[in-house]
Design a protein around this motif. Structure first.
Motif, mmCIF file in Angstrom:
data_model
loop_
_atom_site.group_PDB
_atom_site.id
_atom_site.type_symbol
_atom_site.label_atom_id
_atom_site.label_comp_id
_atom_site.label_asym_id
_atom_site.label_seq_id
_atom_site.Cartn_x
_atom_site.Cartn_y
_atom_site.Cartn_z
ATOM 1 N N ALA A 13 -37.043 -49.303 -7.381
ATOM 2 C CA ALA A 13 -36.335 -48.523 -6.625
ATOM 3 C C ALA A 13 -36.320 -48.671 -5.238
ATOM 4 N N TRP A 14 -37.680 -48.824 -4.696
ATOM 5 C CA TRP A 14 -37.425 -49.147 -3.303
ATOM 6 C C TRP A 14 -36.628 -50.108 -2.742
ATOM 7 N N PHE A 15 -36.748 -51.470 -3.411
ATOM 8 C CA PHE A 15 -35.848 -52.528 -3.144
ATOM 9 C C PHE A 15 -34.460 -52.235 -3.270
ATOM 10 N N SER A 16 -34.016 -51.421 -4.223
ATOM 11 C CA SER A 16 -32.802 -50.944 -4.474
ATOM 12 C C SER A 16 -32.355 -50.007 -3.528
ATOM 13 N N GLY A 17 -33.063 -49.241 -2.801
ATOM 14 C CA GLY A 17 -32.616 -48.314 -1.890
ATOM 15 C C GLY A 17 -32.568 -49.051 -0.687
ATOM 16 N N ALA A 18 -33.246 -49.914 -0.442
ATOM 17 C CA ALA A 18 -33.445 -50.733 1.044
ATOM 18 C C ALA A 18 -32.203 -51.504 0.902
ATOM 19 N N ALA A 19 -31.716 -52.227 -0.319
ATOM 20 C CA ALA A 19 -30.853 -52.954 -0.277
ATOM 21 C C ALA A 19 -29.268 -52.133 -0.222
ATOM 22 N N THR A 20 -29.391 -51.069 -0.588
ATOM 23 C CA THR A 20 -28.352 -50.227 -0.460
ATOM 24 C C THR A 20 -28.027 -49.863 1.077
ATOM 25 N N GLY A 21 -29.183 -49.234 1.542
ATOM 26 C CA GLY A 21 -29.129 -48.996 3.094
ATOM 27 C C GLY A 21 -28.889 -50.028 3.900
ATOM 28 N N VAL A 22 -29.200 -51.201 3.669
ATOM 29 C CA VAL A 22 -28.743 -52.515 4.486
ATOM 30 C C VAL A 22 -27.245 -52.685 4.189
ATOM 31 N N GLY A 23 -26.798 -52.525 3.115
ATOM 32 C CA GLY A 23 -25.391 -52.710 2.895
ATOM 33 C C GLY A 23 -24.594 -51.560 3.397
ATOM 34 N N LEU A 24 -24.922 -50.303 3.547
ATOM 35 C CA LEU A 24 -24.225 -49.368 4.194
ATOM 36 C C LEU A 24 -24.308 -49.430 5.766
ATOM 37 N N PHE A 25 -25.278 -49.895 6.074
ATOM 38 C CA PHE A 25 -25.460 -50.183 7.732
ATOM 39 C C PHE A 25 -24.781 -51.349 7.994
ATOM 40 N N ALA A 26 -24.323 -52.357 7.166
ATOM 41 C CA ALA A 26 -23.403 -53.266 7.653
ATOM 42 C C ALA A 26 -21.841 -52.977 7.845
ATOM 43 N N VAL A 27 -21.356 -51.595 7.273
ATOM 44 C CA VAL A 27 -20.238 -51.594 7.343
ATOM 45 C C VAL A 27 -20.152 -50.723 8.921
ATOM 46 N N VAL A 28 -19.271 -50.777 9.586
ATOM 47 C CA VAL A 28 -19.279 -50.154 11.088
ATOM 48 C C VAL A 28 -18.515 -48.695 10.849
ATOM 49 N N GLY A 29 -19.301 -47.762 10.850
ATOM 50 C CA GLY A 29 -19.126 -46.688 10.816
ATOM 51 C C GLY A 29 -19.531 -45.870 12.326
ATOM 52 N N ALA A 30 -19.484 -44.596 12.158
ATOM 53 C CA ALA A 30 -19.664 -43.698 13.427
ATOM 54 C C ALA A 30 -21.106 -44.109 14.140
ATOM 55 N N GLN A 31 -22.277 -44.065 13.114
ATOM 56 C CA GLN A 31 -23.443 -44.510 13.743
ATOM 57 C C GLN A 31 -23.598 -46.007 14.142
ATOM 58 N N SER A 32 -23.096 -46.880 13.726
ATOM 59 C CA SER A 32 -22.997 -47.955 13.947
ATOM 60 C C SER A 32 -22.333 -48.466 15.165
ATOM 61 N N ALA A 33 -21.089 -47.763 15.368
ATOM 62 C CA ALA A 33 -20.283 -47.742 16.655
ATOM 63 C C ALA A 33 -21.121 -47.417 17.852
ATOM 64 N N PHE A 34 -21.718 -46.136 17.480
ATOM 65 C CA PHE A 34 -22.523 -45.511 18.728
ATOM 66 C C PHE A 34 -23.813 -46.510 19.049
ATOM 67 N N ILE A 35 -24.532 -47.061 18.028
ATOM 68 C CA ILE A 35 -25.465 -47.861 18.624
ATOM 69 C C ILE A 35 -24.917 -49.288 19.349
ATOM 70 N N LEU A 36 -23.970 -49.937 18.765
ATOM 71 C CA LEU A 36 -23.276 -50.801 19.515
ATOM 72 C C LEU A 36 -22.913 -50.617 20.740
ATOM 73 N N ARG A 37 -22.117 -49.226 20.980
ATOM 74 C CA ARG A 37 -21.810 -48.731 22.411
ATOM 75 C C ARG A 37 -22.727 -48.688 23.298
ATOM 76 N N GLN A 38 -24.101 -48.100 22.760
ATOM 77 C CA GLN A 38 -25.278 -48.042 23.756
ATOM 78 C C GLN A 38 -25.775 -49.361 24.201
ATOM 79 N N GLY A 39 -25.856 -50.247 23.113
ATOM 80 C CA GLY A 39 -26.302 -51.539 23.348
ATOM 81 C C GLY A 39 -25.428 -52.314 24.545
ATOM 82 N N ILE A 40 -24.030 -52.073 24.461
ATOM 83 C CA ILE A 40 -23.171 -52.771 25.323
ATOM 84 C C ILE A 40 -23.516 -52.169 26.669
#
Length: 73
Positions: A13-40
């Protein structure tokens, strides 16, 4: 190949959840865009990434725990 993962239900279950989390993080959403903006902009990179990672970990753990509770009920 997956005998180690299927040996423990909680670990699977942990591996399944971790894989789902990584898959969701790969999609550029508001949070990912914010992290990218702060990095730039090179502003507050470590606190932003640490906070977002902690929140994601909490959400992933809660969703896996909730789904496990639903499936055992």
């Amino acid at each position: 190949m997956f005998s180690v993962i299927s040996a423990s239900t909680g670990l699977g279950a942990w591996f399944s959840g971790a894989a789902t989390g990584v898959g969701l993080f790969a999609v550029v959403g508001a949070q990912s865009a914010f992290i990218l903006r702060q990095g730039i902009l090179r502003k507050h990179i470590v606190p932003v990434v640490a906070t977002c990672a902690a929140i994601d970990a909490i959400f992933i753990f809660a969703s896996v725990a909730g789904l496990r509770t639903l499936t055992t009920a």
